[in-house]
Design a protein around this motif. Structure first.
Motif, PDB file in Angstrom:
ATOM      1  N   ALA A   1      24.002 -29.170  50.733  1.00 41.23           N
ATOM      2  CA  ALA A   1      22.547 -29.332  50.623  1.00 41.23           C
ATOM      3  C   ALA A   1      22.119 -30.076  49.376  1.00 41.23           C
ATOM      4  CB  ALA A   1      21.880 -27.960  50.664  1.00 41.23           C
ATOM      5  N   THR A   2      23.005 -30.148  48.382  1.00 44.04           N
ATOM      6  CA  THR A   2      22.678 -30.879  47.152  1.00 44.04           C
ATOM      7  C   THR A   2      23.052 -32.354  47.254  1.00 44.04           C
ATOM      8  OG1 THR A   2      24.826 -30.414  46.103  1.00 44.04           O
ATOM      9  CG2 THR A   2      23.088 -28.761  45.841  1.00 44.04           C
ATOM     10  N   ASP A   3      23.554 -32.780  48.421  1.00 45.33           N
ATOM     11  CA  ASP A   3      23.964 -34.168  48.673  1.00 45.33           C
ATOM     12  C   ASP A   3      24.944 -34.658  47.611  1.00 45.33           C
ATOM     13  OD1 ASP A   3      24.051 -36.522  50.130  1.00 45.33           O
ATOM     14  OD2 ASP A   3      22.358 -37.412  49.070  1.00 45.33           O
ATOM     15  N   PRO A   4      26.039 -33.926  47.404  1.00 46.42           N
ATOM     16  CA  PRO A   4      26.977 -34.281  46.332  1.00 46.42           C
ATOM     17  C   PRO A   4      27.764 -35.545  46.657  1.00 46.42           C
ATOM     18  CG  PRO A   4      27.846 -32.485  47.636  1.00 46.42           C
ATOM     19  CD  PRO A   4      26.463 -32.735  48.144  1.00 46.42           C
ATOM     20  N   GLU A   5      28.073 -36.301  45.643  1.00 48.34           N
ATOM     21  CA  GLU A   5      28.744 -37.592  45.803  1.00 48.34           C
ATOM     22  C   GLU A   5      30.103 -37.495  46.503  1.00 48.34           C
ATOM     23  OE1 GLU A   5      29.101 -41.607  45.796  1.00 48.34           O
ATOM     24  OE2 GLU A   5      27.342 -40.474  45.140  1.00 48.34           O
ATOM     25  N   PRO A   6      30.950 -36.483  46.196  1.00 49.55           N
ATOM     26  CA  PRO A   6      32.290 -36.493  46.800  1.00 49.55           C
ATOM     27  C   PRO A   6      32.318 -36.160  48.291  1.00 49.55           C
ATOM     28  CG  PRO A   6      32.222 -35.129  44.814  1.00 49.55           C
ATOM     29  CD  PRO A   6      30.815 -35.407  45.207  1.00 49.55           C
ATOM     30  N   LEU A   7      31.240 -35.584  48.813  1.00 47.76           N
ATOM     31  CA  LEU A   7      31.312 -34.970  50.138  1.00 47.76           C
ATOM     32  C   LEU A   7      31.105 -35.978  51.260  1.00 47.76           C
ATOM     33  CD1 LEU A   7      31.699 -32.284  51.601  1.00 47.76           C
ATOM     34  CD2 LEU A   7      29.208 -31.991  51.552  1.00 47.76           C
ATOM     35  N   ARG A   8      32.036 -35.940  52.224  1.00 50.31           N
ATOM     36  CA  ARG A   8      31.991 -36.837  53.377  1.00 50.31           C
ATOM     37  C   ARG A   8      31.512 -36.117  54.638  1.00 50.31           C
ATOM     38  NH1 ARG A   8      34.483 -41.862  54.606  1.00 50.31           N
ATOM     39  NH2 ARG A   8      35.035 -41.943  52.408  1.00 50.31           N
ATOM     40  N   ALA A   9      31.875 -34.850  54.811  1.00 52.00           N
ATOM     41  CA  ALA A   9      31.490 -34.086  56.003  1.00 52.00           C
ATOM     42  C   ALA A   9      31.789 -32.614  55.760  1.00 52.00           C
ATOM     43  CB  ALA A   9      32.241 -34.578  57.244  1.00 52.00           C
ATOM     44  N   VAL A  10      31.269 -31.770  56.652  1.00 50.88           N
ATOM     45  CA  VAL A  10      31.484 -30.323  56.583  1.00 50.88           C
ATOM     46  C   VAL A  10      31.904 -29.819  57.959  1.00 50.88           C
ATOM     47  CG1 VAL A  10      30.340 -28.074  56.328  1.00 50.88           C
ATOM     48  CG2 VAL A  10      29.882 -29.886  54.678  1.00 50.88           C
ATOM     49  N   VAL A  11      32.918 -28.968  57.976  1.00 49.75           N
ATOM     50  CA  VAL A  11      33.304 -28.222  59.176  1.00 49.75           C
ATOM     51  C   VAL A  11      33.122 -26.744  58.867  1.00 49.75           C
ATOM     52  CG1 VAL A  11      35.163 -27.629  60.772  1.00 49.75           C
ATOM     53  CG2 VAL A  11      34.988 -29.966  59.880  1.00 49.75           C
ATOM     54  N   THR A  12      32.371 -26.039  59.703  1.00 46.96           N
ATOM     55  CA  THR A  12      32.209 -24.601  59.494  1.00 46.96           C
ATOM     56  C   THR A  12      32.833 -23.829  60.655  1.00 46.96           C
ATOM     57  OG1 THR A  12      30.042 -24.415  60.602  1.00 46.96           O
ATOM     58  CG2 THR A  12      30.047 -24.974  58.250  1.00 46.96           C
ATOM     59  N   LEU A  13      33.449 -22.725  60.323  1.00 48.43           N
ATOM     60  CA  LEU A  13      34.039 -21.802  61.283  1.00 48.43           C
ATOM     61  C   LEU A  13      33.365 -20.455  61.084  1.00 48.43           C
ATOM     62  CD1 LEU A  13      37.651 -22.878  60.387  1.00 48.43           C
ATOM     63  CD2 LEU A  13      36.635 -23.275  62.638  1.00 48.43           C
ATOM     64  N   ALA A  14      32.487 -20.072  62.031  1.00 49.75           N
ATOM     65  CA  ALA A  14      31.789 -18.791  61.947  1.00 49.75           C
ATOM     66  C   ALA A  14      30.947 -18.663  60.683  1.00 49.75           C
ATOM     67  CB  ALA A  14      32.786 -17.631  62.044  1.00 49.75           C
ATOM     68  N   ALA A  15      30.291 -19.746  60.299  1.00 47.65           N
ATOM     69  CA  ALA A  15      29.421 -19.705  59.119  1.00 47.65           C
ATOM     70  C   ALA A  15      28.160 -18.892  59.407  1.00 47.65           C
ATOM     71  CB  ALA A  15      29.032 -21.120  58.708  1.00 47.65           C
ATOM     72  N   HIS A  16      27.556 -18.374  58.341  1.00 47.13           N
ATOM     73  CA  HIS A  16      26.324 -17.595  58.459  1.00 47.13           C
ATOM     74  C   HIS A  16      25.169 -18.384  57.849  1.00 47.13           C
ATOM     75  CE1 HIS A  16      28.777 -13.969  59.276  1.00 47.13           C
ATOM     76  NE2 HIS A  16      29.556 -14.417  58.307  1.00 47.13           N
ATOM     77  N   ALA A  17      24.195 -18.729  58.663  1.00 43.89           N
ATOM     78  CA  ALA A  17      22.966 -19.310  58.135  1.00 43.89           C
ATOM     79  C   ALA A  17      21.952 -18.213  57.824  1.00 43.89           C
ATOM     80  CB  ALA A  17      22.371 -20.307  59.138  1.00 43.89           C
ATOM     81  N   ILE A  18      22.002 -17.133  58.623  1.00 47.47           N
ATOM     82  CA  ILE A  18      21.125 -15.981  58.409  1.00 47.47           C
ATOM     83  C   ILE A  18      21.958 -14.709  58.550  1.00 47.47           C
ATOM     84  CG2 ILE A  18      19.069 -17.181  59.259  1.00 47.47           C
ATOM     85  CD1 ILE A  18      19.377 -15.506  61.863  1.00 47.47           C
ATOM     86  N   ASN A  19      21.400 -13.597  58.103  1.00 47.53           N
ATOM     87  CA  ASN A  19      22.052 -12.297  58.202  1.00 47.53           C
ATOM     88  C   ASN A  19      21.505 -11.575  59.430  1.00 47.53           C
ATOM     89  OD1 ASN A  19      23.533 -10.013  57.680  1.00 47.53           O
ATOM     90  ND2 ASN A  19      22.367  -9.390  55.871  1.00 47.53           N
ATOM     91  N   GLU A  20      22.310 -11.473  60.470  1.00 50.97           N
ATOM     92  CA  GLU A  20      21.893 -10.819  61.701  1.00 50.97           C
ATOM     93  C   GLU A  20      22.238  -9.337  61.676  1.00 50.97           C
ATOM     94  OE1 GLU A  20      22.348 -13.331  65.471  1.00 50.97           O
ATOM     95  OE2 GLU A  20      24.055 -13.970  64.251  1.00 50.97           O
ATOM     96  N   PRO A  21      21.523  -8.521  62.458  1.00 48.86           N
ATOM     97  CA  PRO A  21      21.850  -7.085  62.538  1.00 48.86           C
ATOM     98  C   PRO A  21      23.297  -6.827  62.947  1.00 48.86           C
ATOM     99  CG  PRO A  21      19.690  -7.485  63.497  1.00 48.86           C
ATOM    100  CD  PRO A  21      20.269  -8.836  63.170  1.00 48.86           C
ATOM    101  N   ILE A  22      23.863  -7.659  63.827  1.00 47.22           N
ATOM    102  CA  ILE A  22      25.251  -7.477  64.257  1.00 47.22           C
ATOM    103  C   ILE A  22      26.207  -7.573  63.072  1.00 47.22           C
ATOM    104  CG2 ILE A  22      25.556  -9.931  64.818  1.00 47.22           C
ATOM    105  CD1 ILE A  22      27.364  -9.133  67.100  1.00 47.22           C
ATOM    106  N   CYS A  23      25.853  -8.415  62.089  1.00 47.31           N
ATOM    107  CA  CYS A  23      26.695  -8.575  60.904  1.00 47.31           C
ATOM    108  C   CYS A  23      26.597  -7.343  60.000  1.00 47.31           C
ATOM    109  CB  CYS A  23      26.297  -9.839  60.143  1.00 47.31           C
ATOM    110  SG  CYS A  23      27.364 -10.213  58.744  1.00 47.31           S
ATOM    111  N   VAL A  24      25.393  -6.875  59.777  1.00 46.49           N
ATOM    112  CA  VAL A  24      25.204  -5.684  58.942  1.00 46.49           C
ATOM    113  C   VAL A  24      25.956  -4.498  59.536  1.00 46.49           C
ATOM    114  CG1 VAL A  24      23.510  -4.069  58.012  1.00 46.49           C
ATOM    115  CG2 VAL A  24      22.975  -6.513  58.105  1.00 46.49           C
ATOM    116  N   GLU A  25      25.893  -4.360  60.860  1.00 45.93           N
ATOM    117  CA  GLU A  25      26.580  -3.259  61.526  1.00 45.93           C
ATOM    118  C   GLU A  25      28.096  -3.385  61.378  1.00 45.93           C
ATOM    119  OE1 GLU A  25      25.062  -3.715  65.444  1.00 45.93           O
ATOM    120  OE2 GLU A  25      23.019  -3.104  64.872  1.00 45.93           O
ATOM    121  N   ALA A  26      28.624  -4.610  61.515  1.00 45.24           N
ATOM    122  CA  ALA A  26      30.069  -4.824  61.387  1.00 45.24           C
ATOM    123  C   ALA A  26      30.545  -4.528  59.970  1.00 45.24           C
ATOM    124  CB  ALA A  26      30.419  -6.254  61.782  1.00 45.24           C
TER     125      ALA A  26
END
Length: 264
Positions: A121-146
């Motif tokens: 999100a800071t648009d850093p110079e070295p970064l070319r791309a991002v791959v996420t595996l099960a990333a969290h954008a928000i905290n869902e109730p299912i996560c709190v329960e787990a």
């Protein structure tokens, strides 16, 4: 520890790093794949996936223990619920600079995926791309329960014993993660404020049966990032797509990275 491990001194902390070399060198200058592990993870808990991806993409790789995990040093001061933002804003840029990495793709699992998005999100110079595996954008109730179930397993079951072989300070590593996620009002990132600043290409992957989140995570990431994003919802898969459906995930990431891999 592997004989290829080294410790990078950032002044206020030392991070354990493992460098990966692809099995085949095609002589081309390629980007570096940087792997960011999950909330209770470390180098070893990726298993052989980073090496397999580096081999498939013909890219060098960096896997490291984040602050407070594995064999890296503890936090110099308690980061509280902002540990992922601080890792993204203050620690990861210093590590990449110390390693001389000027061109990279981040591959982040769970918390590591959220850290990767925060960094992007800071648009850093070295970064070319991002791959996420099960990333969290928000905290869902299912996560709190787990995580509440994980706290019980850590206190009364064998989870602490199983994790202790990976982390120098297993109690500190667990508390950092679990206490934040169950704090009232906790969110892993400022999705509305940060995701629109992610301009590099993003590939977001999640298991259909992820016990820590729903496909809503993919929708939020794809809907809010400022640049190109593709999503993959993986059937018969939980919170670790790269370990539970490795062949599919390996092929999808390799396809995504291939046109972005040449540095320059």
């Amino acid at each position: 520890m592997s004989s290829t491990d080294e410790f990078i001194d950032l002044g206020d902390r030392r991070l354990r790093v493992r460098r990966l070399t692809p099995a085949r060198d095609d002589g081309l200058e390629r980007t570096v794949l940087v792997f960011l592990h999950e909330g209770l993870g470390c180098i070893e808990m990726w298993r052989d996936f980073p090496q397999r991806l580096c081999d498939a993409a013909c890219c060098a790789g960096i896997v490291y223990d984040r602050t407070g995990y594995g064999q890296s040093s503890p936090w110099p001061a308690d980061p509280g619920v902002r540990y992922m933002e601080i890792e993204a804003d203050l620690v990861l840029p210093r590590l990449l600079a110390a390693l001389g990495i000027e061109d990279c793709v981040l591959v982040g699992h769970s918390d590591g995926g959220t850290i990767a998005l925060n960094y992007a999100a800071t648009d850093p110079e070295p970064l070319r791309a991002v791959v996420t595996l099960a990333a969290h954008a928000i905290n869902e109730p299912i996560c709190v329960e787990a995580i509440a179930r994980a706290r019980t397993a850590f206190a009364t079951g064998d989870l602490r014993q199983r994790l202790a072989k990976y982390h120098a300070d297993v109690d500190g590593a667990f508390r950092l993660w679990a206490d934040a996620w169950v704090s009232p009002g906790f969110e892993p990132m400022d999705a509305n404020g940060r995701l629109p600043g992610v301009m590099v290409p993003v590939q977001a992957i999640q298991g259909e049966d992820d016990e820590y989140g729903t496909e809503l995570q993919l929708g939020i990431i794809a809907g809010k990032v400022g640049g190109y994003c593709e999503t993959r919802l993986v059937p018969d898969c939980g919170h670790s797509p790269h370990l539970q459906q490795p062949s599919y995930v390996l092929s999808e990431i390799t396809r995504f990275v291939a046109p972005l891999a040449l540095a320059g």
